[in-house]
Design a protein around this motif. Structure first.
Motif, mmCIF file in Angstrom:
data_model
loop_
_atom_site.group_PDB
_atom_site.id
_atom_site.type_symbol
_atom_site.label_atom_id
_atom_site.label_comp_id
_atom_site.label_asym_id
_atom_site.label_seq_id
_atom_site.Cartn_x
_atom_site.Cartn_y
_atom_site.Cartn_z
ATOM 1 N N LEU B 83 14.362 -38.777 -11.190
ATOM 2 C CA LEU B 83 14.660 -40.187 -11.464
ATOM 3 C C LEU B 83 14.907 -40.421 -12.952
ATOM 4 O O LEU B 83 14.382 -39.707 -13.796
ATOM 5 N N PHE B 84 15.677 -41.451 -13.233
ATOM 6 C CA PHE B 84 15.920 -41.942 -14.597
ATOM 7 C C PHE B 84 16.334 -40.809 -15.549
ATOM 8 O O PHE B 84 15.680 -40.542 -16.556
ATOM 9 N N LYS B 85 17.435 -40.199 -15.212
ATOM 10 C CA LYS B 85 17.885 -39.023 -15.977
ATOM 11 C C LYS B 85 18.376 -39.371 -17.376
ATOM 12 O O LYS B 85 18.483 -38.499 -18.226
ATOM 13 N N GLU B 86 18.709 -40.630 -17.596
ATOM 14 C CA GLU B 86 19.202 -41.002 -18.930
ATOM 15 C C GLU B 86 18.074 -41.392 -19.886
ATOM 16 O O GLU B 86 18.314 -41.690 -21.043
ATOM 17 N N LEU B 87 16.844 -41.418 -19.375
ATOM 18 C CA LEU B 87 15.706 -41.703 -20.256
ATOM 19 C C LEU B 87 15.182 -40.381 -20.817
ATOM 20 O O LEU B 87 15.440 -39.311 -20.267
ATOM 21 N N THR B 88 14.415 -40.490 -21.886
ATOM 22 C CA THR B 88 13.787 -39.273 -22.413
ATOM 23 C C THR B 88 12.557 -38.949 -21.558
ATOM 24 O O THR B 88 12.108 -39.787 -20.765
ATOM 25 N N VAL B 89 12.037 -37.755 -21.750
ATOM 26 C CA VAL B 89 10.839 -37.338 -21.008
ATOM 27 C C VAL B 89 9.706 -38.333 -21.257
ATOM 28 O O VAL B 89 9.016 -38.767 -20.329
ATOM 29 N N TYR B 90 9.551 -38.738 -22.513
ATOM 30 C CA TYR B 90 8.496 -39.687 -22.882
ATOM 31 C C TYR B 90 8.694 -41.028 -22.169
ATOM 32 O O TYR B 90 7.760 -41.572 -21.576
ATOM 33 N N ILE B 124 9.438 -33.580 -25.296
ATOM 34 C CA ILE B 124 9.057 -34.989 -25.149
ATOM 35 C C ILE B 124 10.193 -35.968 -25.486
ATOM 36 O O ILE B 124 10.335 -37.006 -24.845
ATOM 37 N N SER B 125 11.021 -35.604 -26.452
ATOM 38 C CA SER B 125 12.081 -36.544 -26.829
ATOM 39 C C SER B 125 13.447 -36.148 -26.253
ATOM 40 O O SER B 125 14.458 -36.740 -26.589
ATOM 41 N N HIS B 126 13.432 -35.159 -25.362
ATOM 42 C CA HIS B 126 14.701 -34.751 -24.732
ATOM 43 C C HIS B 126 15.013 -35.655 -23.551
ATOM 44 O O HIS B 126 14.115 -36.130 -22.860
ATOM 45 N N SER B 130 18.974 -33.347 -19.677
ATOM 46 C CA SER B 130 19.197 -32.088 -20.390
ATOM 47 C C SER B 130 18.215 -30.998 -19.942
ATOM 48 O O SER B 130 18.295 -29.867 -20.398
ATOM 49 N N LEU B 131 17.283 -31.326 -19.054
ATOM 50 C CA LEU B 131 16.286 -30.345 -18.615
ATOM 51 C C LEU B 131 16.823 -29.509 -17.452
ATOM 52 O O LEU B 131 17.670 -29.973 -16.684
ATOM 53 N N ILE B 136 12.481 -30.159 -14.688
ATOM 54 C CA ILE B 136 12.421 -31.482 -14.041
ATOM 55 C C ILE B 136 11.282 -31.491 -13.014
ATOM 56 O O ILE B 136 10.544 -32.467 -12.898
ATOM 57 N N ARG B 137 11.124 -30.365 -12.302
ATOM 58 C CA ARG B 137 10.022 -30.274 -11.338
ATOM 59 C C ARG B 137 8.683 -30.358 -12.061
ATOM 60 O O ARG B 137 7.741 -31.001 -11.600
ATOM 61 N N ARG B 138 8.604 -29.725 -13.249
ATOM 62 C CA ARG B 138 7.359 -29.801 -14.025
ATOM 63 C C ARG B 138 7.112 -31.222 -14.524
ATOM 64 O O ARG B 138 5.971 -31.687 -14.582
#
Lengths: 212, 279
Positions: B83-90, B124-126, B130-131, B136-138
């Motif tokens: 979900l929300f692929k355009e957001l950063t991990v954080y 965290i800021s990626h 881009s993962l 993404i599973r992690r």
């Protein structure tokens, strides 16, 4: 429902976020200026609002469609419905997105108010039309489980109502097609659209509830 | 303790869960079954996504149905997560912190700790887009463990992951299992063999077996044989696999008839097949 979630929903839209902004703050003003230059301020009023009607109500479903792509088709979307019980119904989110759009449309009309008198009726009519599209997309996305198909259906409906001159299109159209707005039209046609939109919104809540 | 009590779930006329009763205490549980066994439906009932037709799901004696306090104690990783692929991990994890109603003052620490647990702190800021699939599973695991839930449910967590990521997943589970109920639903037997204390085998909406891996293995005691492939296959044989050795082809078979053949030590996979196939 936390308002911060909507901030992230908008942020996730990336460039898609700017499409309604572009239409409201750039495309329509440029179009209006062109018409004013051609026909003069007073003569162009009806024509401008006729053109505005072709864009503003349809674009009102843009943000809802693209934000709800995650909620309907996103990988793992069930997480957005199960973390807390109250989070299952997304009507508040839909309503806030609608309000954000109306706010921007309001700014456009506020600027229009500098040049033309009595555009309050036009604004009310436009808000009701936007609410119709918002409610309709809410029902359709939770019924068809596809945001793209839902968007296309409403786009076809809008194009049919606006550009096909037939008896059916006149009956089902929510558009005014350049009618001079008076209180009577607002209190009849717009009220009917508002009623239908409210019914659609309620159906949308139900469809949302049974989505999972 | 989490209890599933006489649970029934139907979709229109199709009964997907039939009188399922289970008990979970702290530990790691493997939910095994073929595709369509009802694992995902059971999990979706547990996370309150589906309404129950009858029965109940209780945590420490209280029904979880519609109970936000109890639901916030359940972390869930669905089959697919992205979900929300355009957001950063954080930002992505912050979204889930808000959904889980974690206090604002605790959010940053929670996010950092969860990212350390899943070895993603350097990302965290990626942007999520881009993962890699494994990352993404992690990230999905990180959102599931946000807020220290007492119950964590993973639905097919290793599907589509490479061996390295699967090992990493097992290590993460081993790290986070303290004082928690962890339920791992899968159809990959080796995933549960190493890490689960108890294994639940489901098929066609019913619980067929509940026990330790030794108990599952024992279901195949005296039923596993090795035969050469040119022998005429008996109709009672269930052929698990064929393999070559010394230029000859052999079959590993399951049979509940006493066979005058070379007997083999059963594995958990043999036990699972015996239970599911009714051998």
């Amino acid at each position: 429902m936390d308002i911060r979630l909507i901030y992230y929903d908008f942020k996730n839209l990336k460039t898609y976020f700017y499409v309604p902004i572009f239409i409201i703050y750039l495309f329509i003003p440029v179009l209006s200026i062109g018409m004013v230059k051609m026909y003069g301020v007073e003569n162009s009023k009806i024509m401008i609002f006729k053109e505005v009607e072709k864009f503003i109500p349809i674009i009102s479903m843009w943000w809802t469609t693209f934000i709800f792509r995650e909620y309907i088709e996103g990988d793992g979307n069930e997480l957005l419905y199960c973390i807390n019980k109250t989070g299952k119904i997304k009507s508040f989110q839909i309503f806030i997105i609608f309000l954000c759009y109306v706010l921007h449309v309001g700014i456009l009309f506020l600027v229009g108010n500098i040049f033309w008198d009595n555009i309050l009726f036009e604004f009310i009519k436009t808000v009701v039309q936007c609410f119709f599209f918002t409610s309709a997309i809410y029902v359709l996305i939770y019924t068809l489980k596809s945001t793209t198909i839902s968007f296309m259906i409403l786009l076809i409906y809008a194009l049919f109502s606006l550009f096909i001159n037939s008896k059916i299109s006149q009956v089902i159209s929510i558009f005014g097609n350049g009618d001079i707005l008076i209180m009577n039209i607002i209190s009849t046609k717009s009220l009917k659209i508002l009623f239908v939109s409210t019914i659609l919104f309620i159906i949308g809540v139900y469809k949302n509830k049974v989505f999972y | 303790m989490l209890e599933v009590i006489k649970l029934h779930k139907s979709f229109k006329k199709k009964e997907v869960l039939k009188n399922v009763s289970l008990e979970f205490k702290n530990g790691i549980y493997g939910l095994l079954g073929p595709n369509g066994a009802g694992k995902t439906t059971l999990i979706r009932c547990m996370v309150n996504l589906y309404d129950l037709n009858s029965g109940s799901i209780e945590y420490c004696g209280s029904s979880i149905n519609g109970n936000n306090d109890l639901l916030s104690n359940i972390g869930y990783l669905p089959q697919k997560f992205g979900l929300f692929k355009e957001l950063t991990v954080y930002e992505n994890l912050k979204y889930f912190c808000i959904l889980k109603k974690i206090y604002k003052s605790r959010m940053d620490d929670e996010i950092k700790n969860c990212l350390i647990s899943v070895n993603l702190e350097d990302r965290i800021s990626h942007k999520v887009s881009s993962l890699s699939g494994g990352m993404i599973r992690r990230l999905g695991i990180a959102q599931a463990i946000l807020g220290h839930p007492k119950i964590i449910i993973f639905d097919e967590p290793t599907a589509g992951l490479d061996p390295e990521e699967r090992i990493r997943f097992k290590n993460i589970v081993a790290q986070i299992n303290k004082d928690r109920i962890i339920i791992i639903s899968t159809h990959i037997v080796e995933d549960v063999e190493a890490s689960c204390n108890k294994i639940i085998i489901m098929n066609e909406g019913r619980v067929l077996k509940y026990g330790s891996s030794e108990e599952i293995k024992s279901e195949a005691n005296g039923k596993v044989y090795e035969v050469e492939k040119n022998l005429n296959a008996d109709e009672y044989w269930y052929v698990e696999k064929s393999f070559s050795r010394n230029e000859k082809t052999f079959m590993r078979i399951l049979s509940n008839k006493k066979e005058n053949l070379k007997s083999l030590e059963p594995t958990i996979e043999d036990g699972y097949m015996c239970i599911v196939k009714g051998i």
